[in-house]
Scaffold this motif. Structure first.
Motif: not given
Length: 176
Positions: A120-122, A138-146, A150-155
């Motif tokens: 999980g360290n990636a 088509w303007h909507n993009v998929f953006n998934a971040l792990y 990282y502070p969840k309140d900043k996402l």
């Protein structure tokens, strides 16, 4: 050592460079000719090679930065939902959906392998450049971040792919 720019069977018309060339020159108008079945085989091979190399990334020495551009969910559609070949001339929406299912399942498997191989360290980023062109979204993009730690309140849902690396560098590298 991974070389994502290596020559692939099929020559110029099956490289990432050709995709950029098609998007920025008259070759885009000739895309139907470039989507011939003989080129699709080479493009499938290149995409599957990229997937196989990504599956090996947890075994590479760390720290590492791995970037892969998998030209998926774009014409020509190369994969059915089970990874099988898409017959030439398949309905575009059906072909798009099949490739979407395969690509999503494959990306999920790779992410799970990376997480397991790194405890999980990636930092993992999975993005699209646009949504389906024919859908109106088509303007909507998929953006998934792990982002471990990282502070969840900043996402939030308004983070654009343009800001992704700036945000990550600012947090993990203190803006250096």
């Amino acid at each position: 050592n991974i070389n994502n720019y290596q020559d692939v069977p099929g020559g110029l018309l099956s490289s990432e460079f050709s995709g950029i060339l098609q998007q920025t020159t008259i070759l885009g108008a000739l895309q139907g000719l470039m989507a011939r079945p003989d080129n699709q085989d080479a493009m499938r091979a290149a995409a599957l090679r990229t997937v196989a190399e990504l599956e090996q990334t947890p075994k590479l020495e760390s720290p590492k930065f791995v970037f892969a551009h998998l030209l998926a969910a774009h014409v020509p559609y190369l994969f059915g939902s089970d990874g099988d070949s898409v017959p030439y001339g398949t309905d575009e929406k059906q072909a798009y959906f099949g490739q979407y299912v395969f690509t999503t399942d494959t990306a999920n498997q790779i992410v799970q392998q990376i997480l397991a191989g790194t405890n999980g360290n990636a930092i993992i980023i999975v993005e699209s450049d646009h949504g389906p062109r024919w859908s109106g979204d088509w303007h909507n993009v998929f953006n998934a971040l792990y982002l471990p730690g990282y502070p969840k309140d900043k996402l939030n849902n308004d983070i654009s792919p343009i800001d992704t690396f700036r945000m990550i560098f600012d947090y993990y590298l203190s803006g250096k």
